[in-house]
Write an enzyme that holds these catalytic residues in place. Structure first.
Site, short mmCIF file in Angstrom:
data_model
loop_
_atom_site.label_atom_id
_atom_site.label_comp_id
_atom_site.label_asym_id
_atom_site.label_seq_id
_atom_site.Cartn_x
_atom_site.Cartn_y
_atom_site.Cartn_z
N HIS A 129 0.85 -1.20 0.00
CA HIS A 129 0.00 0.00 0.00
C HIS A 129 0.88 1.25 0.00
O HIS A 129 1.76 1.39 0.86
CB HIS A 129 -0.92 0.01 1.22
CG HIS A 129 -2.00 -1.02 1.17
ND1 HIS A 129 -3.12 -0.87 0.39
CD2 HIS A 129 -2.12 -2.23 1.78
CE1 HIS A 129 -3.91 -1.92 0.52
NE2 HIS A 129 -3.31 -2.78 1.36
N CYS A 142 -5.00 5.13 0.30
CA CYS A 142 -4.44 5.08 -1.06
C CYS A 142 -5.38 4.37 -2.02
O CYS A 142 -5.35 4.62 -3.23
CB CYS A 142 -3.08 4.39 -1.05
SG CYS A 142 -3.08 2.77 -0.26
N CYS A 143 -6.22 3.45 -1.51
CA CYS A 143 -7.06 2.66 -2.41
C CYS A 143 -8.47 2.43 -1.86
O CYS A 143 -9.28 1.76 -2.50
CB CYS A 143 -6.40 1.32 -2.68
SG CYS A 143 -6.13 0.32 -1.19
N CYS A 153 -2.20 -2.37 -3.12
CA CYS A 153 -2.77 -1.87 -4.37
C CYS A 153 -1.70 -1.56 -5.41
O CYS A 153 -2.00 -1.20 -6.54
CB CYS A 153 -3.59 -0.62 -4.09
SG CYS A 153 -2.67 0.70 -3.25
N SER A 405 24.80 60.68 27.01
CA SER A 405 24.10 61.87 26.51
C SER A 405 24.88 62.43 25.33
O SER A 405 26.06 62.15 25.14
CB SER A 405 23.96 62.93 27.61
OG SER A 405 25.24 63.33 28.08
N PHE A 408 21.66 64.82 20.68
CA PHE A 408 20.26 64.45 20.47
C PHE A 408 19.47 64.42 21.77
O PHE A 408 18.25 64.57 21.77
CB PHE A 408 20.16 63.06 19.82
CG PHE A 408 20.90 62.96 18.52
CD1 PHE A 408 20.86 63.98 17.60
CD2 PHE A 408 21.65 61.83 18.24
CE1 PHE A 408 21.54 63.88 16.40
CE2 PHE A 408 22.33 61.73 17.04
CZ PHE A 408 22.28 62.76 16.12
N LYS A 424 15.97 56.38 24.34
CA LYS A 424 16.64 57.60 23.89
C LYS A 424 15.63 58.74 23.91
O LYS A 424 14.70 58.78 23.09
CB LYS A 424 17.22 57.40 22.49
CG LYS A 424 18.03 58.57 21.98
CD LYS A 424 18.63 58.29 20.60
CE LYS A 424 19.69 57.23 20.68
NZ LYS A 424 20.40 57.08 19.37
N ASP A 517 24.73 56.93 8.11
CA ASP A 517 25.57 57.43 9.20
C ASP A 517 26.36 56.29 9.84
O ASP A 517 26.44 56.18 11.06
CB ASP A 517 24.70 58.13 10.25
CG ASP A 517 25.54 58.99 11.21
OD1 ASP A 517 26.75 59.16 10.97
OD2 ASP A 517 24.98 59.47 12.22
#
Length: 654
Positions: A129, A142-143, A153, A405, A408, A424, A517
């Site tokens: 099978h 399958c069969c 089969c 620091s 920014f 940040k 950057d």
């Protein structure tokens, strides 16, 4: 050596439970050691590293069929083979279904079993099978035959390994009649109508089963909880970092893709260190300093692997107390039979098999394998805090001490729902906030082991806060200056730093994302000297004199190529130029490029005079040549980050 004959083959595979229950689930499959000898097939419990007690044995004289099973017929699994055998008492037939890890492993077992059984003069049945008999459906898939003892089969092909036999040769075997389909009361049962064929996509779709490597607690609606060690089916992996998955209870939701590993892939093994370079493998193993401590890592040759192992110097003239530990590296090679080996006479179908052997036998290498290093158990970062979460609530964010620091603003150590982060806090009028926020959502979905992860932003209160992954040891520039005397003599370490930055930049390049950057100040250092690129893309939105050229355009002048200085033309190739300057920073351990020049002088030096930075004293000529390739005036002639990564990887350890 088994007591019932010479050991022929041994492998670690999955076995489906036989004849138990009506519905098969993940729990119906057990990992077992299969050992084939000249007389029997025995399966054992235990783990990959250690074979346990025997769970069952099949005498080879009783085997009547050894064949593959059509992919998808056994619970949508692939690489399945079947062993149909008579019981010891001869009262019936049972079929053992085994799930191999790969097609070549499946073929090796089927061929070897057939050959071994044929050598014993055993006769196989003429048919088999191609599918499986399922108790809950009551037929073969399958069969559609409704009796489990119904003949196969499909005629067994005459492959020379257990050739098909004529029915006349079966007179000494219990009968396997072609039983009529009945309704259980003596009357004939109507033949079931043929089931509609599956659509091609459904038929061919392989279920993607993954195992959770880390716990994950959902951060937003629509996420799915992960429990370490549990299995999940991936329903949609079209997104890079968040996959739609289903757990064993049928619950669906999004999970972070880097928290799960595909079943049977090398990544599920604790000894596999994906993406670790030769230099970093030596650092990790030497920090453990344990005899036989080992790892398997990716080789510099694509698709190949290297075993790295720590051992102490064994010269008898050196006292054991003062013997120096060294790391040996062995390429895992393949022979003509596609088997893996370190020493050619000890070859194996899989790398886990190879590792298992060398844990018990040195077999030509410096020492027997003992145990891998203790991995960092912290879960990896995720692309954002959820599958779509990028805008964060200020009330969920705790802020602690200031880590640094600058122009920014200040960077604080923080916590978001218990997860340690860097926050940040941007000064007002230091960046174009509206423009940045438009792209923040996209930037949270950029995720790579060598990029600092952007988790999200706080936008509904002032100041604007950018929340990222926390890197313990701060900026690479500071790290290089602090450890200058130690690093200048370690070329491999400096090359490794370059490779890690290049890895992150190759990822950005593949997604057509320009950093703008790239410099040592914008790379950060974490545990085990992990280097990650930070602040990618932010330069477009900052307002600062340090970034102003003589023409008034804002960008980091000393890291900029001629096309940016003259025409403000950014591309991945302008990032490549900046990478060359970053390499120069690394090999000078933090010296300022063009340190005696003003920005206007740099523009003349690079664009008009077409001159370049001098070779750092610590740099070999081959690494300086890479810098010069990055600084070619024609941007089209500069290498890509993918090419740079290949070149640098070949330099490592050479």
């Amino acid at each position: 050596m088994s007591r019932d004959g010479k050991e022929v083959l041994a492998d670690f595979m999955l076995k489906r439970a036989m004849n138990k229950g009506t519905v098969f689930t993940a729990q119906s499959y057990k990992e077992r050691w299969f050992v084939l000898t000249e007389e029997s097939l025995t399966y054992y419990g235990g783990t990959l590293a250690k074979r346990g007690k025997a769970k069952g044995t099949i005498c080879l004289n009783n085997v009547k069929t050894v064949e593959t099973v059509e992919d998808g017929k056994l619970d949508d699994k692939i690489n399945v083979f079947q062993i149909m055998h008579r019981t010891e008492k001869g009262e019936g037939y049972y079929t053992l279904y085994v799930v191999a890890q790969r097609p070549e492993q499946q073929k090796n077992w089927v061929d070897t079993l057939k050959q071994t059984i044929r050598d014993k003069g055993v006769t196989f049945l003429p048919k088999y099978h191609t599918g499986v008999w399922t108790k809950n459906l009551g037929h073969y898939n399958c069969c559609d035959q409704i009796d489990r003892n119904a003949p196969g089969c499909q005629v067994i092909p005459d492959d020379g390994l257990g050739a098909a036999q004529n029915n006349s040769t079966r007179s000494n075997l219990p009968p396997l009649p072609d039983i009529p389909k009945t309704n259980g009361t003596g009357g004939h049962r109507p033949v079931p109508a043929p089931r509609p064929p599956k659509r091609e996509k459904e038929k061919d779709r392989e279920k993607k089963i993954y195992i959770a490597a880390y716990d994950y607690k959902p951060c937003e609606d629509g996420d799915l909880e992960l429990v370490t060690g549990s299995e999940y089916e991936i329903l949609d992996d079209s997104r890079d970092h968040w996959w739609l998955a289903k757990n064993q209870n049928g619950e669906k939701g999004f999970i972070p893709a880097n928290y799960v590993k595909k079943k049977f892939d090398l990544e599920i093994y604790e000894w596999y260190y994906k993406g670790v370079t030769r230099e970093r493998s030596e650092q990790i193993l030497k920090s453990e300093a344990r005899e036989g401590c080992f790892m398997v890592r990716d080789s510099s040759t694509a698709g190949m692997y290297t075993l790295s192992i720590y051992t102490t110097e064994t010269r008898q003239s050196v006292p054991s107390s003062s013997r120096e530990g060294v790391v040996r590296h062995y390429h895992i090679k393949k022979n003509e039979q596609d088997r893996f080996y370190l020493a050619e006479k000890h070859a194996f179908v899989t790398i886990p098999d190879l590792i298992y052997y060398h844990k018990h036998n040195a077999g030509g290498i410096a020492t027997r394998l003992k145990a891998p290093p203790a991995k960092n158990k912290n879960a990896p970062v995720t692309a954002g805090f959820g599958h779509s979460k990028w805008e964060l609530d200020r009330n969920d964010l705790e802020l602690f001490e200031v880590l640094g620091s600058g122009c920014f603003g200040t960077v604080h150590k923080g916590k978001w729902h218990g997860r340690v982060v860097a926050a940040k806090m941007m000064k007002e009028r230091t960046m174009s906030e509206d423009a940045f926020l438009e792209e923040a959502k996209t930037m949270t979905q950029l995720s790579h082991p060598n990029l600092v992860q952007l988790y999200g932003v706080v936008t509904k209160s002032k100041p604007l806060i950018i929340v990222t992954e926390l890197m313990q040891y701060g900026a690479l520039l500071t790290y290089l200056k602090r450890h200058k005397h130690r690093l200048l003599n370690k070329i491999d370490t400096l090359v490794d730093i370059c490779i890690q930055v290049c890895n992150g930049m190759e990822y950005l390049e593949s997604r057509s994302f320009i950093h703008r950057d790239l410099a040592a100040r914008n790379c950060l250092v974490g545990d085990s000297q992990i280097i990650k690129v930070a602040d990618f893309g932010l330069a477009r939105y900052v307002i600062d004199d340090e970034y102003t050229s003589s023409t008034g355009t804002k960008f980091p002048v000393k890291w900029a190529p001629p096309e940016v200085l003259s025409f403000t033309r950014f591309s991945s190739k302008s990032d490549v130029w900046a990478f060359g300057v970053l390499m120069w920073e690394i090999f000078t351990c933090g010296q300022m490029p063009y340190d005696q020049m003003r920005n206007a002088d740099v523009v003349d030096f690079v664009c008009t005079a077409n001159k370049r930075l001098p070779k750092p004293e610590a740099s070999p000529q081959r690494t300086y040549q890479i810098m010069m390739d990055c600084w070619k005036k024609d941007w089209e002639e500069r290498p890509t980050f993918k090419t740079l990564k290949q070149i640098l990887t070949k330099l490592e350890g050479s």
